[in-house]
Design an enzyme around this catalytic site. Structure first.
Site, PDB file in Angstrom:
ATOM      1  N   HIS A  45       0.827  -1.207   0.000  1.00 15.49           N
ATOM      2  CA  HIS A  45       0.000   0.000   0.000  1.00 15.49           C
ATOM      3  C   HIS A  45       0.864   1.261   0.000  1.00 15.49           C
ATOM      4  CE1 HIS A  45      -3.799  -2.233   1.557  1.00 15.49           C
ATOM      5  NE2 HIS A  45      -3.732  -2.218   0.252  1.00 15.49           N
ATOM      6  N   GLU A 130      -5.859  -7.745   3.810  1.00 17.96           N
ATOM      7  CA  GLU A 130      -5.301  -8.805   4.650  1.00 17.96           C
ATOM      8  C   GLU A 130      -6.404  -9.517   5.429  1.00 17.96           C
ATOM      9  OE1 GLU A 130      -2.775  -9.574   8.654  1.00 17.96           O
ATOM     10  OE2 GLU A 130      -2.169  -7.797   7.522  1.00 17.96           O
TER      11      GLU A 130
END
Length: 331
Positions: A45, A130
């Site tokens: 990210h 996640e």
């Protein structure tokens, strides 16, 4: 107004071993197989990292239908659900898994305990890739809790075999508080032998705890989508220090530094050091005259690359398999 005099660098900061490995997997796949290489979700990210890999030939997708048959596909560092793995195999892609080994550890634990009949409470942020990947290891039996109110509401089907797992990039303090509430409600709950929050998240938060009281302002380098970067900014603010998160030096605002003598600087685990250096340059333009690095933990963790991607940097040829101890490279 007074301008900043000193920049204090948190230690450690920036890339962790899992991010290093994920980026290197994409770069080596491009080197070995040529462009394009498809990556499911942002590999990590960080806007800069993703744009850099795009320029080298990586194509980031969310839907596997966007990937042509026979293409090379890489799973991001955040991990993917069993359904995504199964679909990718069924479509016949050449697959490399860049899931952080510390996330994989959680997946393995979930699969193992599920076979023993366990249900799970997962502490994490809804919608984070996640969390979706970990919850997607099972068809059912994982209950997500984001806060204390969720702990009070959660209703597992049974409590005899119940285990708790955690997103690896949470606030250490928040996770401890929520885990304590889970333990109070379900006293016999099974906890991981080692906490799920990764070493890099823990170390970067510990560094901010040391840094914040020494400075008047904390700048965190990280992208808005980065969970661990957001937690660093929140932590500094919770400790009473003004804090801002920036994706790049361009987002720094001169007025933040009015009346500030000492600026603390850190970076999330997916933010490259080149961005930190650009921020230092910009703060110096605003008046800072010195840079001091705090003492801190030196991280030496390295994770091995997947088979088939260990290239000799000099020749570009694939190396024979080496042991994990010597085969890993942080690139």
């Amino acid at each position: 107004m007074n301008k900043p005099q000193e920049i204090v660098l948190a230690e450690p900061r920036g890339f962790c071993a899992g991010v290093d490995r994920a980026i290197e997997i994409v770069e080596r796949a491009l080197q070995k197989f040529g462009r394009p290489i498809y990556v499911r979700h942002e590999i990590v990210h960080n806007t800069y990292v993703v744009n850099d890999l795009k320029s080298k030939g990586a194509i980031f997708i969310e839907d596997l239908a966007e990937v042509p048959p026979g293409a090379t596909l890489i799973f991001s560092a955040h991990g993917v659900s069993r359904a995504v793995q199964d679909e990718a195999r069924a479509r016949g892609f050449s697959i490399f898994d860049a899931t952080c080994p510390l996330v994989t550890k959680v997946h393995v634990e979930v699969a193992k305990l599920a076979r023993e009949g366990y249900e799970f409470i997962m502490i994490g942020h809804k919608g984070h890739p996640e969390v979706e990947g970990t919850m997607g290891q099972l068809d059912s039996g994982i209950h997500l809790v984001e806060d204390l109110a969720d702990v009070a509401r959660v209703q597992p089907a049974q409590t005899e075999k119940l285990a708790v797992v955690t997103q690896t990039t949470l606030s250490v303090d928040d996770a401890a508080e929520i885990t304590a509430a889970v333990r109070a409600r379900f006293p016999s709950i099974r906890e991981p032998k080692q906490q799920d929050i990764c070493y890099a998240t823990q170390n970067r938060q510990d560094a901010v705890k040391l840094l914040s009281p020494q400075v008047d302002l904390v700048i965190v380098v990280g992208s808005p989508t980065s969970s661990n970067s957001n937690r660093l900014r929140e932590l500094a603010a919770r400790l009473g220090t003004a804090a801002h998160m920036v994706d790049s030096a361009d987002e720094l605002r001169a007025e933040w530094f009015d009346g500030i003598a000492r600026v603390g600087l850190t970076a999330g685990a997916s933010a490259p050091e080149v961005l930190v250096q650009a921020v230092i340059t910009r703060i110096k333009e605003l008046g800072a005259v010195s840079v001091r690095k705090m003492s801190g933990i030196e991280e030496s963790v390295k994770f091995p690359l997947p088979k088939g991607l260990k290239l000799d940097a000099a020749t570009g040829l694939e190396l024979a398999e080496r042991s994990p101890e010597t085969g890993a490279s942080s690139g």
